[in-house]
Design a protein around this motif. Sequence first.
Motif: not given
Length: 214
Positions: A13-38
């Motif tokens: 569940g944690g890995v799925f949540g991590y992956s989903f939020i990173w994809l949304i942050s990076f591709f949808v909200f364009e937050q940048g790689f490191f900020l999306s990782v955070l």
Amino acid sequence: MKQVGAFLLRGIGGVFGYSFIWLISFFVFEQGFFLSVLYAFFGGGFVFFSLKGVQRGLDIKRSGLKAGEYRYITKNLKEAKKKISRLQKVLFRVRNFRDAKQNLLLMQIVRKIYTNTKKEPERFYKAERFYYKNLDSLVEIAEKYAYLQQQPAKNAEMSKALADTRDTMHMLTGTVNNDLHYMLRDDFEVLDVELETARRTISDKNNDNRRISE
């Protein structure tokens, strides 16, 4: 095994949540790689611990205990686990076969009481004497025995103390075995009822078959 399965579920569940939020942050909200990782790191952690809370709630519900009782028993089990580790460490230092065989039996009984309680926390109340008294006595006496046994020079007095301590350990093994039997007493009673019911069913079936054959 149940604990491992629950941890794996939280991890997935944690890995799925991590992956989903990173994809949304990076591709949808364009937050940048490191900020999306955070963001993904905190989001995955939130999912992991949320699932842990849900699992804990389900465990409490299944046990039939109140939340306060469950926390109290969990706390006692954590303390007991430390004591059992100390006991195992001491018992496995013995060098002669006779003591090693008895100590192995003792550890099997102790672990069985602990794992039964871990699996079904409500059983704690059937083993209170073990957790509040007998386990402490076992650890104290085992550590004393190990200390005396490791002394290089043994006089008659020390040899007697070793023999007395060994006898006490043997008696405590019987005592904790009784603790285990008391914990499982209800299971034995249910099993007796089920066996008696099965015997009656078989007997009735045999009688019916005789009547038919006649």
